[in-house]
Design a protein around this motif. Sequence first.
Motif, PDB file in Angstrom:
ATOM      1  N   LEU A   1       0.846  -1.181   0.000  1.00 25.56           N
ATOM      2  CA  LEU A   1       0.000   0.000   0.000  1.00 25.56           C
ATOM      3  C   LEU A   1       0.887   1.238   0.000  1.00 25.56           C
ATOM      4  N   LEU A   2       0.285   2.358  -0.399  1.00 27.02           N
ATOM      5  CA  LEU A   2       0.954   3.649  -0.284  1.00 27.02           C
ATOM      6  C   LEU A   2       0.543   4.286   1.037  1.00 27.02           C
ATOM      7  N   LEU A   3       1.514   4.628   1.847  1.00 24.58           N
ATOM      8  CA  LEU A   3       1.246   5.207   3.159  1.00 24.58           C
ATOM      9  C   LEU A   3       1.562   6.700   3.144  1.00 24.58           C
ATOM     10  N   GLN A   4       0.648   7.494   3.697  1.00 24.06           N
ATOM     11  CA  GLN A   4       0.935   8.906   3.944  1.00 24.06           C
ATOM     12  C   GLN A   4       0.988   9.151   5.445  1.00 24.06           C
TER      13      GLN A   4
ATOM     14  N   VAL B   1      -6.571   1.839   7.107  1.00 24.87           N
ATOM     15  CA  VAL B   1      -6.516   1.062   5.871  1.00 24.87           C
ATOM     16  C   VAL B   1      -7.928   0.887   5.342  1.00 24.87           C
ATOM     17  N   ASN B   2      -8.101   1.040   4.039  1.00 24.42           N
ATOM     18  CA  ASN B   2      -9.396   0.787   3.423  1.00 24.42           C
ATOM     19  C   ASN B   2      -9.832  -0.650   3.716  1.00 24.42           C
ATOM     20  N   PRO B   3     -11.088  -0.871   4.132  1.00 21.95           N
ATOM     21  CA  PRO B   3     -11.524  -2.224   4.494  1.00 21.95           C
ATOM     22  C   PRO B   3     -11.289  -3.264   3.400  1.00 21.95           C
ATOM     23  N   GLU B   4     -11.502  -2.894   2.134  1.00 19.49           N
ATOM     24  CA  GLU B   4     -11.292  -3.865   1.059  1.00 19.49           C
ATOM     25  C   GLU B   4      -9.823  -4.241   0.937  1.00 19.49           C
TER      26      GLU B   4
ATOM     27  N   ALA C   1      -7.696  -4.053   3.404  1.00 20.97           N
ATOM     28  CA  ALA C   1      -7.380  -4.784   4.632  1.00 20.97           C
ATOM     29  C   ALA C   1      -7.785  -6.249   4.510  1.00 20.97           C
ATOM     30  N   HIS C   2      -8.967  -6.500   3.981  1.00 21.64           N
ATOM     31  CA  HIS C   2      -9.413  -7.883   3.807  1.00 21.64           C
ATOM     32  C   HIS C   2      -8.492  -8.632   2.845  1.00 21.64           C
ATOM     33  N   ALA C   3      -8.101  -7.970   1.758  1.00 21.92           N
ATOM     34  CA  ALA C   3      -7.216  -8.619   0.780  1.00 21.92           C
ATOM     35  C   ALA C   3      -5.861  -8.959   1.385  1.00 21.92           C
ATOM     36  N   LEU C   4      -5.426  -8.133   2.347  1.00 23.48           N
ATOM     37  CA  LEU C   4      -4.119  -8.352   2.975  1.00 23.48           C
ATOM     38  C   LEU C   4      -4.212  -9.148   4.273  1.00 23.48           C
ATOM     39  N   GLY C   5      -5.424  -9.531   4.660  1.00 21.85           N
ATOM     40  CA  GLY C   5      -5.595 -10.298   5.888  1.00 21.85           C
ATOM     41  C   GLY C   5      -5.392  -9.474   7.145  1.00 21.85           C
ATOM     42  N   LEU C   6      -5.752  -8.196   7.091  1.00 18.35           N
ATOM     43  CA  LEU C   6      -5.586  -7.296   8.233  1.00 18.35           C
ATOM     44  C   LEU C   6      -6.934  -7.051   8.885  1.00 18.35           C
TER      45      LEU C   6
ATOM     46  N   VAL D   1      -4.515  -1.795  13.447  1.00 15.80           N
ATOM     47  CA  VAL D   1      -5.200  -1.588  12.174  1.00 15.80           C
ATOM     48  C   VAL D   1      -6.590  -1.025  12.430  1.00 15.80           C
ATOM     49  N   VAL D   2      -6.917   0.044  11.736  1.00 22.82           N
ATOM     50  CA  VAL D   2      -8.251   0.632  11.783  1.00 22.82           C
ATOM     51  C   VAL D   2      -8.823   0.613  10.370  1.00 22.82           C
ATOM     52  N   HIS D   3      -9.912  -0.097  10.178  1.00 23.15           N
ATOM     53  CA  HIS D   3     -10.574  -0.059   8.881  1.00 23.15           C
ATOM     54  C   HIS D   3     -11.190   1.324   8.704  1.00 23.15           C
ATOM     55  N   TYR D   4     -10.783   1.999   7.649  1.00 24.26           N
ATOM     56  CA  TYR D   4     -11.127   3.411   7.483  1.00 24.26           C
ATOM     57  C   TYR D   4     -11.328   3.683   5.998  1.00 24.26           C
ATOM     58  N   PRO D   5     -12.228   4.590   5.636  1.00 20.76           N
ATOM     59  CA  PRO D   5     -12.524   4.811   4.209  1.00 20.76           C
ATOM     60  C   PRO D   5     -11.471   5.639   3.486  1.00 20.76           C
TER      61      PRO D   5
END
Length: 758
Positions: free
Chosen positions: A641-644, A675-678, A680-685, A710-714
């Motif tokens: 992922l790209l992190l800011q 992390v975007n929920p989708e 996160a799910h793809a990465l197992g987070l 990890v926070v699922h966030y939009p």
Amino acid sequence: MATKPPTGDPVQDAPRIDAVQHAAAGLPAVAHTLRTARQQMGVRRTAQTLLKVNQKDGFDCPGCAWPEGDKRHTAEFCENGAKAVAEEATLRRVTPDFFAAHPVAELATRSGYWLGQQGRITQPVYLPDGADRYEAVTWERAFEIIAEELTALTTPDEALFYTSGRTSNEAAFLLQLFAREFGTNNLPDCSNMCHESSGSALTETIGVGKGSVSLEDLHQADLIIVAGQNPGTNHPRMLSALEKAKAGGARIISVNPLPEAGLERFKNPQTARGMLKGATLTDLFLQIRIGGDQALFRLLNKLVIEAGAVDTAFVTEHTHGYDDLAEAARAADWDETLAATGLDRESVEQALAMILASERTIVCWAMGLTQHKHSVPTIREVVNLLLLRGSIGRPGAGVCPVRGHSNVQGDRTMGIFERPAPAFLDALDREFGITSPRHHGYDVVRSIQALRDGDAKVFFAMGGNFVAATPDTTVTEAAMRRARLTVHVSTKLNRSHVVTGTRALILPTLGRTDKDVQAGKKQFVTVEDSMGMVHSSRGNLTPASPHLLSEPAIVARMARAVLGAASTTPWEDFERDYATIRDRISRVVPGFEDFNDRVARPGGFTLPHAPRDERRFPTATGKANFTAAPVEHPELPEGRLLLQTLRSHDQYNTTIYGLDDRYRGIKGGRRVVMVNPEDAHALGLADGAYTDIVSEWRDGTERRAPGFRVVHYPTARGCAAAYYPETNVLVPLDATADTSNTPASKSLVVRFETPPLG
């Protein structure tokens, strides 16, 4: 779920993440602000202080550089501004007894939040070679130590003089004068880490490295594009300006990888109507993929040209390089742009329609545009759009880089720059009879490299928290520890005080809120806001200790100790009466003629800006320059992922006011990654799981930040976000913007690794 690895700090060991929801900006701000202020200052001091913030006869907020209008509200401050004032005007004290009780090694285990909460430093303290804790020292001895180290250097370029954004014009002018009389242009400052990309791009394209709009222009605009900026957290008073613009008919496009509460739902705490009804500020939200802004603006420029919507008269009379841009724009491809930006075609077409309908457009931006490898060409592309539409030098239109720290722009105006213009040095030399060095000095990144490599040996910081603000934390801290002497002019403790050279000094100074009396006469200082207005700042509180010196006094006494009788500069006069400093500034810095008389007027004065005032562009071509750099955007390998890095709402720059991010529903902790929920799910987070963040650099090196929840966030797909300074460790020192050398903290390629159970 993996257990959380301990940090050794109980404050950091108990985060609590509520259900993610966006609080409306403004609703709880008043109660929260007053509660925080009373805890730090008490009831009487709170009233005495907050009613003077940003008033014409008061002091400039030590927080952001957002301007004030001619008519001021009684409460002319925001929530974060009040917190900044409360932390400076606190009744808490750090005395020599505190340092006697706390070895430096122990303080180094504490969080930045804990250090900042201890209060104001009351006396200068010194860490001798081999000692384990700071001890009280006289001012005379402190300056002797600085002189010992500076005069022992092989060359003046082994010294570094760093400046934070809240330094006054007077102190900044004296510091650069001292550095150049000493013999170096090593004047790194916090602008190197934030808007250096803006200055680089604007100087090339319009000839002035500052914004071209006023507060009144925002109120008159038809369209305001807010790109890579979160006003609700970083510049909250800007929301009131946007609200007024909306009331006047303006439309607003926000371009950001994260939805931000302030632009979604703003409830203005300064009016009853604002609190009750509130306002939705954003008309169109473009949730862009990190680093895709240049591609977006290039496509928009292509579409403006294809629509026949170019201001031909303006382009013909005032610009250069249109044909090159038009040719490059024709190559912009819809599919490539949508892939780079993560946007859909309908959203881009909506943005285009709003641009075409606007006669007066302003583009505002902040770190989301300036901290990438390709930041400078991105901002040039923003300028291209405004030039195509004739939206520079027109009321209600122009460029608006929103500066973060109060007076960061003024420091640069005063000569705090490692690459000064020859004309500035010529004027300085004529005025003071000195010979300033002409070779370029070190910026922030090169200063760290010089310390690391043994090419710099003395580090002097006028404010700020250099260690926490800079990239590549492990490398930076090791570099600082190689210095022979580190000196910090500060009001409160921070991380930089516990990462020291062989010897170290902390020199406590007056703050913006403090009364400043020299030679029996009350003094004032001046600052420049983000839109080029210069005004006075007068503190009204009894200083935290009789042992404090003002910033101008510290520089003047240091200069006398180091330069001695060889200097003919009247340092003693400068310390006694700041008006004498302003007289000299008026003869060196263009736009400051009759400085003392003009700044005495309530509200101060506005500096000249040729593109805004005259549609005159002092560039190499004599015109505003279109540019046509190749379009870049970050490449994202599989499984990454790209992190800011970003701020929480309870934070200003590296100062942590609390451990909540109310606007993002995060409470009681800062080691979180959104992390975007989708993704996160793809990465197992799983939401709530703990992970290590590992950044990957092109040379094959990796950097690790352990123990993030990890926070699922939009967020935008493919993107993640986490707070700095905790994630500065992930930013390689060599990851910088082309041309400006600004750390590329907004586009880090990262992966996630689950820590072992236990």
